[in-house]
Structure formats: C-alpha cells, structure tokens
Design a protein around this motif. Structure first.
Motif, PDB file in Angstrom:
ATOM      1  N   ASP A 187       5.758  -0.645   0.156  1.00 34.93           N
ATOM      2  CA  ASP A 187       5.760  -1.838  -0.711  1.00 34.93           C
ATOM      3  C   ASP A 187       6.540  -1.574  -1.995  1.00 34.93           C
ATOM      4  O   ASP A 187       7.227  -2.464  -2.513  1.00 34.93           O
ATOM      5  CB  ASP A 187       4.321  -2.249  -1.047  1.00 34.93           C
ATOM      6  CG  ASP A 187       3.594  -2.809   0.176  1.00 34.93           C
ATOM      7  OD1 ASP A 187       4.273  -3.214   1.138  1.00 34.93           O
ATOM      8  OD2 ASP A 187       2.342  -2.815   0.146  1.00 34.93           O
ATOM      9  N   SER A 188       6.437  -0.336  -2.505  1.00 38.28           N
ATOM     10  CA  SER A 188       7.163   0.007  -3.727  1.00 38.28           C
ATOM     11  C   SER A 188       8.666  -0.009  -3.486  1.00 38.28           C
ATOM     12  O   SER A 188       9.445  -0.480  -4.339  1.00 38.28           O
ATOM     13  CB  SER A 188       6.737   1.394  -4.229  1.00 38.28           C
ATOM     14  OG  SER A 188       5.363   1.396  -4.556  1.00 38.28           O
TER      15      SER A 188
ATOM     16  N   ASN B  70      14.014  -5.484  -4.124  1.00 34.72           N
ATOM     17  CA  ASN B  70      14.000  -6.862  -4.622  1.00 34.72           C
ATOM     18  C   ASN B  70      14.423  -6.921  -6.094  1.00 34.72           C
ATOM     19  O   ASN B  70      15.117  -7.846  -6.524  1.00 34.72           O
ATOM     20  CB  ASN B  70      12.611  -7.472  -4.453  1.00 34.72           C
ATOM     21  CG  ASN B  70      12.255  -7.689  -2.993  1.00 34.72           C
ATOM     22  OD1 ASN B  70      13.140  -7.870  -2.141  1.00 34.72           O
ATOM     23  ND2 ASN B  70      10.953  -7.659  -2.682  1.00 34.72           N
ATOM     24  N   THR B  71      14.007  -5.905  -6.854  1.00 28.46           N
ATOM     25  CA  THR B  71      14.405  -5.855  -8.260  1.00 28.46           C
ATOM     26  C   THR B  71      15.915  -5.655  -8.383  1.00 28.46           C
ATOM     27  O   THR B  71      16.580  -6.282  -9.224  1.00 28.46           O
ATOM     28  CB  THR B  71      13.660  -4.720  -8.979  1.00 28.46           C
ATOM     29  OG1 THR B  71      12.255  -4.921  -8.836  1.00 28.46           O
ATOM     30  CG2 THR B  71      14.010  -4.693 -10.453  1.00 28.46           C
TER      31      THR B  71
ATOM     32  N   THR C  85      10.210  -1.756  -1.226  1.00 29.82           N
ATOM     33  CA  THR C  85      10.589  -3.168  -1.082  1.00 29.82           C
ATOM     34  C   THR C  85      10.679  -3.858  -2.446  1.00 29.82           C
ATOM     35  O   THR C  85      11.607  -4.634  -2.716  1.00 29.82           O
ATOM     36  CB  THR C  85       9.568  -3.893  -0.200  1.00 29.82           C
ATOM     37  OG1 THR C  85       9.490  -3.246   1.067  1.00 29.82           O
ATOM     38  CG2 THR C  85       9.947  -5.343  -0.010  1.00 29.82           C
ATOM     39  N   GLU C  86       9.722  -3.550  -3.280  1.00 31.78           N
ATOM     40  CA  GLU C  86       9.730  -4.158  -4.620  1.00 31.78           C
ATOM     41  C   GLU C  86      10.938  -3.684  -5.425  1.00 31.78           C
ATOM     42  O   GLU C  86      11.567  -4.471  -6.142  1.00 31.78           O
ATOM     43  CB  GLU C  86       8.428  -3.803  -5.345  1.00 31.78           C
ATOM     44  CG  GLU C  86       8.279  -4.486  -6.691  1.00 31.78           C
ATOM     45  CD  GLU C  86       6.943  -4.166  -7.353  1.00 31.78           C
ATOM     46  OE1 GLU C  86       6.763  -4.588  -8.511  1.00 31.78           O
ATOM     47  OE2 GLU C  86       6.116  -3.505  -6.702  1.00 31.78           O
TER      48      GLU C  86
END
Length: 293
Positions: free
Chosen positions: A251-252, A258-259, A254-255
């Motif tokens: 998830d990190s 996205n950033t 992916t985040e």
C-alpha cells in the motif's frame, strides 16, 4: 286712674323688651354676615382655584410620593439554574431512547437537537428545558443510568435583585403613563398634545421592554436549562489497521506512486511557464551578446 297708669307701665315694659330682642337679633345677624364675608373668599378660592398643573415636560411630582407610599408585594427568590454534561455511551440510539424516558418522567423537553457523525466519534447534543423543581432529579438520572459521565458543570444565578429593580421601575412607569393620559385629556394646545403623546410613546416602549425582561427572567427561573452531550468513540475502521506488514508495504508503494503521478501532473499543468521561461532566457542571452559586441 290707678289702673290706667298700671296698663301704661306694662305696655312700656313690653315695648322695651321687643326693642332689646330686635337689637339682639340684628346684632346676631350682623355677626353672621360678617363671618360669612370673612369665610366666603377662602371658600370660593377652594372651589374655583385648583392647584396648578405640572409642566408638561416634567414628570408629575406626586407620582414619586404615590409610588413610595404604595406597598410593593415581596418578591420570592429568583434563581436561574444551568448545567452542562458530557456522557460517554456505547450506543447513541439506545442512550437517546433512555434519555427520552428520563425527560418524560421529569416533565422536561428538548429545545434543540444536533447530531454529528465523523470518522472517530459520534456526538448527540441536546439542549433540554426542565421545570426547576425537577432539575436535580434529572441530573441524578443522567449521572446514574445513561453512561459514563466525562464532565459535569452546574451553576446557579440569583437574579432576585434585578427582578425587583425592574418591577419597581415598571410600576412607576405605569403610574406616569396614567398621569400623562389624564393630562392629554385636558391639554388645550397642539404643542402640549404633541409633547404629551411623545412622552406617552416613550413610556409605552419602556414598559414593553421591562415587561419582556420580566417574562424572560420568569421563563429562565421556571425552566432550568441543561446542555447534554452524548459521546461515542468509534473503533478505528481504517483498512491499514486490519492488514499485515506485507500488505502495508504494498500500500505504501502504491501511495508513493500515486504521489509521483500527482507531482508529474502538477508539472504538466505548469506547461505555459515551462515554455515562457526558456524563451525568456534565450532572449536575454541574445540581448547581452549584442550589447558586448
């Protein structure tokens, strides 16, 4: 001959007595008339010369005497009670149902209701009005049977002095108002009529304000106010709180991606500046080269 003399003497005595009686009657009548002449001017003045009225621009002087001599009924204690409570509960709906039963039992009602539901907590805020004699019982019922009390603040405010002061001033203003209305009936000039009407209007406005203030105090005294806040803390529902380390690592990533994408899109949105700045640098260097040459 002797009999004749006796008759004449008797007649003379009778005439003397009559003259004396007439003189006494005349003297009494003169004295009465003299007393009437002395008394009559004052009597006429009392009947025809009443006391002069007060100036229209001034309040009647006799009103203060009347208001001071008029007895005012003693006013009972005027105590305003207010309270604030914050209670933590497990279920807002069940707590609200229980609060409704307690309110019905104590003859209270809800004046304002406000509900907030956010990510971390739920809040139900109630402003409750309750008869002053049931205020303490209501507080005890909420403290013992609804949930865990987080905070409680109870206050009492004695407004007896203010209530008495407003009541006395209101009574005096009503006396002044009646006096001005009586003066209005006997006013003869337009100026006096207009001035009296203006004074009456001002007094009526002041009386309305005073009566409104007394009604407000009576309402606050008769019904106490309680601000009740029902609070429920939510368990964190975030997805990251229920997954393991590997999933969190993914998830990190992916985040982070996205950033990065968001950053690039932000740069793209600045494309006019990316075109203008190089052009400006080119023109500036060209101008500088020509100047040196």
């Amino acid at each position: 001959m002797r009999n004749v003399i006796l008759l004449l003497f008797a007649f003379f005595l009778i005439q003397c007595n009559k003259s004396e009686n007439q003189h006494e009657i005349k003297a009494d009548l003169a004295e009465v008339l003299r007393e009437d002449k002395i008394a009559s001017p004052t009597a006429i003045m009392d009947l025809e010369a009443p006391s002069p009225p007060n100036k229209i621009s001034e309040k009647p002087v006799s009103d203060n005497q009347q208001s001071s001599s008029k007895k005012i009924d003693p006013i009972s204690k005027k105590i305003i009670k207010n309270g604030e409570m914050t209670i933590q509960v497990g279920d807002i709906k069940k707590a609200q149902s229980l609060v409704g039963e307690i309110l019905k039992k104590n003859q209270a009602y809800i004046q304002t209701e406000k509900f907030n539901n956010i990510e971390t907590e739920e809040n139900l805020n109630l402003i409750i009005r309750v008869p002053h004699q049931n205020f303490d019982a209501l507080i005890n019922s909420f403290s013992n049977g609804v949930g865990s009390v987080l905070s409680k603040n109870i206050s009492s405010n004695d407004v007896t002095e203010e209530y008495t002061d407003v009541s006395i001033k209101l009574a005096n203003k009503k006396i002044y108002l009646e006096k001005y209305r009586d003066m209005l009936k006997s006013a003869s000039t337009t100026k006096d009529i207009l001035e009296i009407q203006e004074n009456i209007r001002e007094l009526e406005d002041e009386i309305d304000i005073s009566e409104g203030r007394l009604r407000f105090i009576d309402d606050k005294v008769k019904y106490s106010t309680l601000n009740l806040n029902l609070y429920k803390e939510k368990v964190r529902s975030s997805a990251t709180s229920k997954i393991g380390f590997g999933n969190r690592f993914g998830d990190s990533l992916t985040e982070g991606w996205n950033t990065f994408v968001g950053f690039m899109l932000g740069l793209v949105s600045l494309w006019p500046f990316l075109l203008v700045i190089p052009l400006f640098i080119f023109l500036w260097r060209k101008w500088k080269f020509r100047r040196k040459k």
